[in-house]
Design a protein around this motif. Structure first.
Motif, PDB file in Angstrom:
ATOM      1  N   CYS A  68      -4.182  -1.282  -5.360  1.00 43.59           N
ATOM      2  CA  CYS A  68      -4.842  -2.592  -5.415  1.00 43.59           C
ATOM      3  C   CYS A  68      -6.184  -2.538  -4.691  1.00 43.59           C
ATOM      4  CB  CYS A  68      -3.932  -3.651  -4.795  1.00 43.59           C
ATOM      5  SG  CYS A  68      -4.654  -5.310  -4.747  1.00 43.59           S
ATOM      6  N   ASP A  69      -6.186  -1.945  -3.502  1.00 44.79           N
ATOM      7  CA  ASP A  69      -7.431  -1.818  -2.733  1.00 44.79           C
ATOM      8  C   ASP A  69      -8.480  -1.029  -3.503  1.00 44.79           C
ATOM      9  OD1 ASP A  69      -6.276  -3.227  -0.657  1.00 44.79           O
ATOM     10  OD2 ASP A  69      -5.848  -1.450   0.561  1.00 44.79           O
ATOM     11  N   GLY A  70      -8.019  -0.128  -4.367  1.00 51.93           N
ATOM     12  CA  GLY A  70      -8.935   0.653  -5.194  1.00 51.93           C
ATOM     13  C   GLY A  70      -9.404  -0.078  -6.434  1.00 51.93           C
ATOM     14  N   GLY A  71      -8.856  -1.272  -6.667  1.00 53.75           N
ATOM     15  CA  GLY A  71      -9.313  -2.094  -7.782  1.00 53.75           C
ATOM     16  C   GLY A  71      -8.381  -2.164  -8.976  1.00 53.75           C
ATOM     17  N   LEU A  72      -7.156  -1.636  -8.859  1.00 57.60           N
ATOM     18  CA  LEU A  72      -6.221  -1.665  -9.984  1.00 57.60           C
ATOM     19  C   LEU A  72      -5.385  -2.943  -9.932  1.00 57.60           C
ATOM     20  CD1 LEU A  72      -5.166  -0.007 -12.432  1.00 57.60           C
ATOM     21  CD2 LEU A  72      -3.404   0.868 -10.900  1.00 57.60           C
ATOM     22  N   GLN A  73      -5.597  -3.828 -10.895  1.00 62.35           N
ATOM     23  CA  GLN A  73      -4.908  -5.125 -10.904  1.00 62.35           C
ATOM     24  C   GLN A  73      -3.392  -4.967 -10.964  1.00 62.35           C
ATOM     25  OE1 GLN A  73      -6.305  -8.215 -10.386  1.00 62.35           O
ATOM     26  NE2 GLN A  73      -4.167  -8.832 -10.225  1.00 62.35           N
ATOM     27  N   LEU A  74      -2.895  -3.973 -11.721  1.00 67.84           N
ATOM     28  CA  LEU A  74      -1.443  -3.751 -11.774  1.00 67.84           C
ATOM     29  C   LEU A  74      -0.879  -3.449 -10.387  1.00 67.84           C
ATOM     30  CD1 LEU A  74      -0.968  -1.570 -14.992  1.00 67.84           C
ATOM     31  CD2 LEU A  74      -0.104  -3.880 -14.600  1.00 67.84           C
ATOM     32  N   GLY A  75      -1.650  -2.747  -9.580  1.00 70.05           N
ATOM     33  CA  GLY A  75      -1.247  -2.475  -8.208  1.00 70.05           C
ATOM     34  C   GLY A  75      -1.129  -3.766  -7.407  1.00 70.05           C
ATOM     35  N   CYS A  76      -2.090  -4.649  -7.579  1.00 75.69           N
ATOM     36  CA  CYS A  76      -2.070  -5.939  -6.880  1.00 75.69           C
ATOM     37  C   CYS A  76      -0.862  -6.764  -7.309  1.00 75.69           C
ATOM     38  CB  CYS A  76      -3.353  -6.720  -7.155  1.00 75.69           C
ATOM     39  SG  CYS A  76      -4.868  -5.896  -6.631  1.00 75.69           S
ATOM     40  N   ASP A  77      -0.603  -6.794  -8.606  1.00 75.14           N
ATOM     41  CA  ASP A  77       0.520  -7.572  -9.129  1.00 75.14           C
ATOM     42  C   ASP A  77       1.849  -7.033  -8.610  1.00 75.14           C
ATOM     43  OD1 ASP A  77      -1.392  -9.008 -10.542  1.00 75.14           O
ATOM     44  OD2 ASP A  77      -0.987  -7.981 -12.442  1.00 75.14           O
ATOM     45  N   SER A  78       2.008  -5.715  -8.620  1.00 75.54           N
ATOM     46  CA  SER A  78       3.253  -5.103  -8.159  1.00 75.54           C
ATOM     47  C   SER A  78       3.413  -5.275  -6.659  1.00 75.54           C
ATOM     48  CB  SER A  78       3.279  -3.623  -8.538  1.00 75.54           C
ATOM     49  OG  SER A  78       3.250  -3.483  -9.945  1.00 75.54           O
ATOM     50  N   TYR A  79       2.318  -5.177  -5.919  1.00 73.95           N
ATOM     51  CA  TYR A  79       2.348  -5.413  -4.476  1.00 73.95           C
ATOM     52  C   TYR A  79       2.843  -6.830  -4.195  1.00 73.95           C
ATOM     53  CZ  TYR A  79       0.790  -5.829   0.363  1.00 73.95           C
ATOM     54  OH  TYR A  79       0.757  -6.035   1.718  1.00 73.95           O
ATOM     55  N   ARG A  80       2.265  -7.789  -4.901  1.00 72.98           N
ATOM     56  CA  ARG A  80       2.629  -9.197  -4.701  1.00 72.98           C
ATOM     57  C   ARG A  80       4.107  -9.432  -5.006  1.00 72.98           C
ATOM     58  NH1 ARG A  80       2.845 -12.353  -8.526  1.00 72.98           N
ATOM     59  NH2 ARG A  80       1.181 -11.445  -9.774  1.00 72.98           N
ATOM     60  N   GLU A  81       4.590  -8.831  -6.099  1.00 65.94           N
ATOM     61  CA  GLU A  81       6.003  -9.004  -6.467  1.00 65.94           C
ATOM     62  C   GLU A  81       6.927  -8.481  -5.375  1.00 65.94           C
ATOM     63  OE1 GLU A  81       6.815  -7.327 -10.325  1.00 65.94           O
ATOM     64  OE2 GLU A  81       5.176  -8.464 -11.234  1.00 65.94           O
ATOM     65  N   LEU A  82       6.640  -7.300  -4.857  1.00 67.48           N
ATOM     66  CA  LEU A  82       7.496  -6.760  -3.793  1.00 67.48           C
ATOM     67  C   LEU A  82       7.346  -7.571  -2.515  1.00 67.48           C
ATOM     68  CD1 LEU A  82       7.250  -2.878  -4.225  1.00 67.48           C
ATOM     69  CD2 LEU A  82       9.141  -4.397  -4.814  1.00 67.48           C
TER      70      LEU A  82
END
Length: 87
Positions: A68-82
């Motif tokens: 997410c910090d690198g700019g990948l939206q899927l990373g942000c979404d998965s981070y938020r879910e967990l």
């Protein structure tokens, strides 16, 4: 770094090699530590699902956060879910 990520993909998908999640983890880890964003995300997925490595949603969240910090939206979404699940 990109070659390491690609090897991880091949092992994860079993394309050209026998599917081997532990080898996928090994190669994704190498690429992820060099800030390959998609490798960070994929490593998070393997940690979350417990494929090739002991399931650890806290580690998954950490790798999703880096993606997410690198700019990948899927990373942000998965981070938020967990995060919402308490990890």
């Amino acid at each position: 770094m990109t070659a390491q990520f690609n090897l991880g993909l091949l092992y994860q998908d079993g394309k050209g090699v026998e599917q081997d999640f532990a080898s996928a983890v090994k190669w994704y880890q190498k690429a992820a530590e060099q800030d390959h964003i998609t490798a960070q995300f994929n490593l998070g997925l393997l940690y979350q699902d417990g494929k090739g490595i002991r399931q650890n949603k806290t580690n998954a969240k950490e790798w999703y956060g880096r993606a997410c910090d690198g700019g990948l939206q899927l990373g942000c979404d998965s981070y938020r879910e967990l995060n919402e699940q308490g990890y």
